[in-house]
Design an enzyme around this catalytic site. Sequence first.
Site, mmCIF file in Angstrom:
data_model
loop_
_atom_site.group_PDB
_atom_site.id
_atom_site.type_symbol
_atom_site.label_atom_id
_atom_site.label_comp_id
_atom_site.label_asym_id
_atom_site.label_seq_id
_atom_site.Cartn_x
_atom_site.Cartn_y
_atom_site.Cartn_z
ATOM 1 N N LYS A 26 0.785 -1.112 -0.018
ATOM 2 C CA LYS A 26 -0.225 -0.069 0.090
ATOM 3 C C LYS A 26 0.864 1.115 0.070
ATOM 4 O O LYS A 26 1.900 1.219 0.504
ATOM 5 C CB LYS A 26 -0.873 -0.030 1.188
ATOM 6 C CG LYS A 26 -2.191 0.655 1.179
ATOM 7 C CD LYS A 26 -2.891 0.272 2.441
ATOM 8 C CE LYS A 26 -3.982 1.348 2.662
ATOM 9 N NZ LYS A 26 -4.642 1.448 4.077
ATOM 10 N N HIS A 66 -0.316 4.471 0.346
ATOM 11 C CA HIS A 66 -1.092 5.613 1.113
ATOM 12 C C HIS A 66 -1.456 5.017 2.296
ATOM 13 O O HIS A 66 -1.135 4.060 2.770
ATOM 14 C CB HIS A 66 -2.175 6.050 0.161
ATOM 15 C CG HIS A 66 -3.164 4.989 -0.055
ATOM 16 N ND1 HIS A 66 -3.060 4.038 -0.849
ATOM 17 C CD2 HIS A 66 -4.455 4.613 0.870
ATOM 18 C CE1 HIS A 66 -4.086 3.165 -0.745
ATOM 19 N NE2 HIS A 66 -4.992 3.606 0.288
#
Length: 213
Positions: A103, A105
């Site tokens: 991921k 963010h």
Amino acid sequence: MKAYQREFIEFAMSKDVLKFGEFTLKSGRTSPYFFNAGLFNSGRDLARLGRFYAAALVDANTQYDVLFGPAYKGIPIASATAVQLAELHDQDVPYCFNRKEAKDHGEGGNLVGSPLQGRIMLVDDVITAGTAIRESMDIIQANGADLAGVLIALDRQEKGKGELSAIQEVERDYNAEVTAIITLADLVEYLSKQTDMAEHLANVQAYREQYGI
Ligand code: OMP
């Protein structure tokens, strides 16, 4: 074979987790049986599955700091095991799992749960040729953690890259013990005691001749 192992085989067959037929494995081998842990797919199944894993872990008596369940099938296994360790064995063990996609963010990273630190107990469904376990080892080593042990539901007792079993290779390469709730030998013993399983038994034995250790 112990009573809980027979119980586990019957539990798996009752849910079609353990099936007989013709299946192509990740390794490319064609197998007369398959274990699909994804079909333990209700709350009660998961609670029961967690009880088997937790009991096997307590039995193995290995010292570890964190349970790690690799994505995807290891995630509910690690979660259910952690719950049952707390509920039934008074052990509040940290657990962790990975995302398959990193991921970029939010909180970032590809691990969720407890930090992957110290001695890791890897819990997963099945070992055949050992590929999935090696991928998990890469994650553990990349985090500077050590493998304490591995617990799986089924050891198919097949050759890995060479003449050793995939599990023997993992034990040699990572210096950790691998424990399984049931092995192929347990399954063969179970089948040989059933009156209506002769054909499956013959197919499994022929497969074992070819790929077994
Ligand atoms: P290896 O990576 O070859 O050790 O195979 C283990 C993985 O194969 C498991 O994590 C499953 O994704 C899958 N598998 C099963 O789930 N059940 C089986 O009975 C056999 C396999 C398999 O493809 O070998």
